[in-house]
Write a protein that holds these residues in place. Structure first.
Motif, short mmCIF file in Angstrom:
data_model
loop_
_atom_site.label_atom_id
_atom_site.label_comp_id
_atom_site.label_asym_id
_atom_site.label_seq_id
_atom_site.Cartn_x
_atom_site.Cartn_y
_atom_site.Cartn_z
N PRO A 1 3.62 0.11 -5.45
CA PRO A 1 2.92 1.38 -5.72
C PRO A 1 3.46 2.52 -4.86
O PRO A 1 3.84 2.33 -3.71
CB PRO A 1 1.46 1.06 -5.37
N LEU B 1 2.85 6.82 -3.66
CA LEU B 1 1.75 7.73 -3.35
C LEU B 1 1.14 8.28 -4.62
O LEU B 1 -0.09 8.43 -4.73
CB LEU B 1 2.24 8.86 -2.45
N ASP C 1 0.95 6.78 -7.46
CA ASP C 1 0.13 5.72 -8.07
C ASP C 1 -1.24 5.66 -7.42
O ASP C 1 -2.27 5.54 -8.10
CB ASP C 1 0.83 4.36 -7.95
N TYR C 2 -1.27 5.73 -6.08
CA TYR C 2 -2.55 5.69 -5.37
C TYR C 2 -3.41 6.91 -5.72
O TYR C 2 -4.62 6.82 -5.87
CB TYR C 2 -2.34 5.61 -3.86
N ILE D 1 -4.95 6.23 -9.04
CA ILE D 1 -6.05 5.27 -8.92
C ILE D 1 -7.32 5.97 -8.44
O ILE D 1 -8.40 5.81 -9.01
CB ILE D 1 -5.66 4.12 -7.98
N PHE D 2 -7.17 6.76 -7.39
CA PHE D 2 -8.35 7.47 -6.85
C PHE D 2 -8.86 8.52 -7.82
O PHE D 2 -10.07 8.75 -7.92
CB PHE D 2 -8.00 8.09 -5.49
N GLY E 1 -1.93 -1.73 -8.15
CA GLY E 1 -2.88 -1.96 -7.07
C GLY E 1 -4.29 -1.47 -7.29
O GLY E 1 -5.04 -1.30 -6.33
N ALA E 2 -4.72 -1.29 -8.56
CA ALA E 2 -6.09 -0.85 -8.82
C ALA E 2 -7.10 -1.86 -8.29
O ALA E 2 -8.10 -1.49 -7.67
CB ALA E 2 -6.30 -0.60 -10.31
N LYS F 1 -6.66 -4.13 -5.94
CA LYS F 1 -6.64 -4.20 -4.47
C LYS F 1 -7.42 -3.05 -3.86
O LYS F 1 -8.13 -3.22 -2.86
CB LYS F 1 -5.19 -4.20 -3.97
N THR F 2 -7.30 -1.89 -4.47
CA THR F 2 -8.06 -0.73 -3.99
C THR F 2 -9.56 -0.97 -4.16
O THR F 2 -10.35 -0.67 -3.27
CB THR F 2 -7.65 0.54 -4.75
#
Length: 410
Positions: A222, A224, A226-227, A230-231, A294-295, A297-298
């Motif tokens: 992932p 930045l 991607d994160y 997700i958020f 990483g959805a 995992k978050t």
């Protein structure tokens, strides 16, 4: 006692870090400890000790509200968007049947428990007035089939006194916490239990294989961006849920107050409904691909904070204050558990089905996904749907339980 929310949150984060660090150590002590006490159970019970020993005061804390209103919806969203709907539908009717059986166990188990105490120790309980034991038990039935909104509805329906109501809230918190910890422990040994029960795990394996295929076939490192995505999705859907709930809950409360029995006047009810439906719809779009970066995992990171904050609300020492009522709760819970296990064994249902069905009764939408995820993250949407269904029928079933309790009162 520490009462500052930022300090408490820092302690929670440090505690979680220590738990995960020690769980990865190769020393025989840590290996044995986490073999018998799973990480998820440790994350739940260790914060409760801070409360039990008077290190932390959460009486005026906003962390529990933040966890249930903000963290939990985001966590649900990120879990649901990656669900394989086709495999989910293949699970069959066993979960629904066990959920309904669990609800029946609560409705019938309450009067049976009260009959035992009326026969053996009638002088130890109040039978009449606003603080009559049967009235308090009726409110607890509302919570154990549905949630807090249903418990409050029963308080108004049966005109329950504040003293017995507060006692039953404590009974609910303690036993819901202890029962959830037990179910999390079962999740850690589910494979052995299923073999011992000779359970049919074929459909669960298909769901797990589908989820693993999605995770491994498109997995990438992932970025930045991607994160941020997700958020954006998680908190965006959470915000939408709050926005709709802020409109619908007052609307039904003002124009259709009678629908409070279906939890239509509860903001939390609408938050769960909207977040679940929107996330379910997003699972059919490209948003589902966030699972590959990483959805889950978050969402797991948020989930462990949610578990630890829930643990802060539990005070095991309160059992000594009202032992007779906690004994009532223990026997009542035993009726529920025995009925679910018997029917589950008859259907050769996996222990995951029994645990999720039971927690959807006793814990509601706030905690049932926690137990579901302990078995497999793909079970989270099912747990939410069953819990929401429980909100809808809980007031009626609790009212029936209350009438039965009243009927057996000496």
């Amino acid at each position: 006692m520490i009462s500052s929310d930022p300090v408490i949150l820092g302690i929670v984060a440090s505690t979680l870090g220590a738990i995960f660090y020690t769980s990865q150590q190769q020393h025989v002590f840590w290996q044995k400890l986490y073999q018998y006490i799973p990480v998820m159970v440790m994350c739940y019970f260790l914060p409760s000790l801070f409360n039990a020993f008077g290190l932390i005061d959460t009486s005026n804390s906003q962390l529990a509200s933040i966890a249930s209103r903000y963290i939990m919806p985001v966590c649900l969203c990120l879990l649901i968007i990656s669900v394989d709907v086709h495999s989910l539908l293949q699970l069959g009717p066993k979960l629904i049947i066990l959920f309904l059986i669990g609800a029946v166990g609560i409705v019938v188990g309450g009067p049976l428990t009260l009959m035992l105490f009326a026969y053996f120790v009638p002088e130890t309980l109040p039978w009449n007035g606003a603080d009559a034991v049967w009235k308090g038990m009726a409110t607890l039935a509302g919570n154990w089939v549905g949630g807090t909104a249903n418990q409050l509805a029963m308080k108004e329906v049966f005109q329950v006194g504040d003293n017995i109501f507060s006692i039953m809230i404590t009974v609910n918190v303690v036993f819901s916490a202890l029962w959830m910890s037990f179910l999390l422990f079962c999740a850690n040994h589910s494979a052995k239990i299923d073999v011992w029960l000779q359970a049919d795990t074929h459909q669960i394996e298909k769901l797990q294989q589908s989820a693993c295929h999605l995770k491994t076939s498109t997995k990438k490192v992932p970025s930045l961006n991607d994160y941020m995505s997700i958020f954006a999705v998680g908190f965006g859907v959470m915000g939408l849920g709050h926005g709709v709930a802020d409109f619908l809950a007052p609307f039904f409360s003002h124009h259709y107050p009678a629908l409070a029995r279906l939890s239509f006047t509860s903001e939390f009810f609408w938050i769960v409904i909207v977040v679940s439906l929107v996330s379910f719809g997003l699972s059919f779009t490209k948003v589902r691909q966030l699972e590959a970066v990483g959805a889950s995992k978050t969402s797991s990171l948020m989930l462990y904070f949610l578990i630890a904050i829930m643990g802060l609300q539990m005070d095991v020492t309160s059992i000594a204050d009202f032992p007779i009522y906690f004994l009532i709760g223990a026997i009542w819970l035993l009726f529920h558990a025995i009925l679910v296990v018997i029917v589950g064994c008859m259907m050769r249902a996996p222990v995951a089905y029994m645990a999720i069905a039971s927690q959807c009764n006793l814990g509601g939408a706030a905690s049932s996904p926690v137990v579901a995820i302990a078995f497999h993250k793909s079970f989270a949407p099912v747990a939410v749907l069953l819990s929401v269904f429980g909100y809808c029928v809980a007031t009626y079933m609790a009212w029936l339980c209350g009438e039965l309790l009243k009927a057996v009162t000496p």
